[in-house]
Design a protein around this motif. Structure first.
Motif, PDB file in Angstrom:
ATOM      1  N   UNK A  63       0.813  -1.220   0.000  1.00  0.00           N
ATOM      2  CA  UNK A  63       0.000   0.000   0.000  1.00  0.00           C
ATOM      3  C   UNK A  63       0.849   1.274   0.000  1.00  0.00           C
ATOM      4  N   UNK A  64       1.818   1.359   0.933  1.00  0.00           N
ATOM      5  CA  UNK A  64       2.608   2.590   1.072  1.00  0.00           C
ATOM      6  C   UNK A  64       3.652   2.664  -0.046  1.00  0.00           C
ATOM      7  N   UNK A 239      -1.322  -5.696  -7.942  1.00  0.00           N
ATOM      8  CA  UNK A 239      -0.257  -5.719  -8.963  1.00  0.00           C
ATOM      9  C   UNK A 239      -0.078  -4.384  -9.680  1.00  0.00           C
ATOM     10  N   UNK A 240      -0.918  -3.409  -9.387  1.00  0.00           N
ATOM     11  CA  UNK A 240      -0.929  -2.153 -10.152  1.00  0.00           C
ATOM     12  C   UNK A 240      -0.018  -1.095  -9.542  1.00  0.00           C
ATOM     13  N   UNK A 241      -0.078   0.093 -10.115  1.00  0.00           N
ATOM     14  CA  UNK A 241       0.620   1.287  -9.617  1.00  0.00           C
ATOM     15  C   UNK A 241       2.142   1.147  -9.640  1.00  0.00           C
ATOM     16  N   UNK A 242       2.635   0.334 -10.578  1.00  0.00           N
ATOM     17  CA  UNK A 242       4.082   0.239 -10.754  1.00  0.00           C
ATOM     18  C   UNK A 242       4.732  -0.930 -10.046  1.00  0.00           C
ATOM     19  N   UNK A 266      -3.092   2.847  -4.581  1.00  0.00           N
ATOM     20  CA  UNK A 266      -3.629   3.950  -5.396  1.00  0.00           C
ATOM     21  C   UNK A 266      -3.516   5.318  -4.719  1.00  0.00           C
ATOM     22  N   UNK A 267      -3.753   5.384  -3.412  1.00  0.00           N
ATOM     23  CA  UNK A 267      -3.583   6.673  -2.723  1.00  0.00           C
ATOM     24  C   UNK A 267      -2.497   6.563  -1.647  1.00  0.00           C
ATOM     25  N   UNK A 385       6.954  -6.799  -0.333  1.00  0.00           N
ATOM     26  CA  UNK A 385       6.267  -5.793  -1.164  1.00  0.00           C
ATOM     27  C   UNK A 385       6.689  -4.419  -0.662  1.00  0.00           C
ATOM     28  N   UNK A 386       7.976  -4.083  -0.796  1.00  0.00           N
ATOM     29  CA  UNK A 386       8.465  -2.824  -0.220  1.00  0.00           C
ATOM     30  C   UNK A 386       7.926  -1.605  -0.970  1.00  0.00           C
TER      31      UNK A 386
END
Ligand SMILES: Cc1ncc(COP(=O)(O)O)c(C=O)c1O
Length: 408
Positions: A63-64, A239-242, A266-267, A385-386
């Protein structure tokens, strides 16, 4: 009587009682929590109430993505929070449409519906598919998903999730979902019936320990949807946002989805999700769907700042490069006889490390004790998932600690 929370160094308390003790009493027992209370974050690091520093290679489970409290996000939220936090979706607001435009301009999809979470994004996709089925497929409503998938915890998304372990306590599951083996195109083809309306896949299965789809599989699934007139829906919540090395994972497969779901990064930590659709699949009309909070100015201003930063700094590219560095370091570890690493699976900065024994809990605990946060997806697999902003020094620090944790 009002209680106060203490969050400076020293055991975190609420009303004079340790947060951990009170949690056991007050909070529903849904999370098997790690024994630390986090109080602050900056960049790739977080601190617990004892002042101990951790390198955060889990990042709120993907997330972050800009790290903790990134100034660009803090500023966007501060400005929006002082201007307009929330209003009903009955009115137009600019931040919502700015984020929608950014998403549409940078993806193959045409329209957006904002939600509050990944599960809600998939709920939206499921409803969209069912309505599309009524309009274009004679009322077909079944959605094919895969074993070991994860699509959320609401009843419909739990039914979509291919894991009985999560479902059993809540049977009966809502009807309308069929599960097939991931990466098996023949089984997928055989599962299509007159009742099928859509195929819902993760380009990379995350919760099962980072298992990427093969190119042939996603391309074959896309072709099958075209042939049978089904919606091809991708769950890109994680899997999104890069994360995987491109903004959206589908870009690496040479396919475009009809529907795509987002959330997680996303945010950068504020609760938002999105369901995007190609024009032909965006069949909602006023009254079909809605949400009180979703897409409010605050979360959308945050999402816009985060997505713009990911684009401006090419954080997908950084995810690819740093992911490769981590995998190279992990392969070196794997070659050492006492590591017990049997497999390394990856997609950008998203890595699953499989052991030949049930040692994931021990490795995770040792990492935490040595100041590195990771998580496990099974007793034999660790997931990383860093944040997408990790530096080479962060990767090297991780590899040093992880190497000691696996060989102890
Ligand atoms: C692929 C995928 N879909 C959906 C979800 C559910 O997202 P949320 O927990 O925000 O509801 C997750 C969460 O891990 C996920 O990884």
């Amino acid at each position: 009587m009002a209680t106060t929370a203490t969050t400076t160094t020293g055991t975190a308390t609420v009303g004079g009682q340790d947060v951990k003790t009170l949690e056991h009493k007050l909070y529903m027992r849904t999370f098997a929590r790690q024994p630390i209370t986090l109080v602050r974050g900056e960049g790739v690091r977080v601190w617990d109430d004892q002042g101990k520093e951790y390198l955060d290679f889990l990042a709120g489970i993907a997330v972050n993505i800009l790290g903790h409290c990134p100034p660009i996000l803090v500023k966007a939220v501060q400005e929006q929070v002082e201007t307009l936090i929330h209003t009903t979706n009955i009115y137009y607001t600019a931040p919502q449409i700015e984020l929608a435009k950014l998403l549409v301009d940078h993806s193959a999809l045409d329209q957006v519906f904002f939600t509050n979470s990944g599960a809600e994004s998939n709920e939206c996709a499921i409803k969209l598919a069912r309505k599309w089925g009524k309009l274009h497929r004679d009322g077909a409503y079944e959605i094919i998903t895969t074993h070991n998938s994860f699509h959320g915890r609401t009843l419909a998304t739990l039914a979509a999730t291919g894991n009985r372990h999560y479902q059993e306590a809540f049977d009966p599951m809502p009807a309308g979902f069929t599960h097939v083996t991931y990466n098996d195109l023949d089984e997928l083809r055989d599962a299509v019936t007159d009742n099928t309306v859509a195929i819902l896949l993760e380009p990379v299965q995350g919760e099962s320990g980072v298992h990427p789809a093969s190119k042939e599989y996603l391309q074959g699934a896309r072709a099958l949807c075209d042939e049978k007139k089904l919606l091809f829906m991708l769950d890109e919540v994680q899997s999104s946002m890069g994360r995987t090395g491109t903004l959206w994972a589908y870009e690496q497969y040479g396919v475009e989805p009809d529907v795509m779901t987002l959330a997680k990064g996303l945010a950068g930590g504020l609760p938002i999700g999105a369901c995007l659709a190609k024009k032909h699949a965006a069949v909602f009309e006023p009254g079909d769907h809605g949400s009180t909070f979703a897409g409010n100015p605050l979360v959308c201003a945050a999402g816009r700042a985060v997505l713009q930063e990911v684009l401006d700094r090419d954080l997908a590219g950084n995810a690819k490069r740093k992911g490769e560095r981590l995998v190279a370091g992990l392969r070196e570890l794997q070659s050492e006889s006492d590591s017990g690493i049997s497999e390394i699976r990856s997609a950008g900065l998203w890595i699953g490390i499989e052991f030949d024994q049930e040692k994931a809990t021990d490795v995770l605990n040792r990492c935490r004790e040595m100041g590195v946060l990771v998580n496990k997806t099974s007793n034999t697999a660790i997931r990383l998932a860093p944040p997408l902003i990790v530096t080479e020094a962060d990767c090297d620090q991780f590899l040093d600690v992880f190497g000691r944790a696996v060989s102890q």
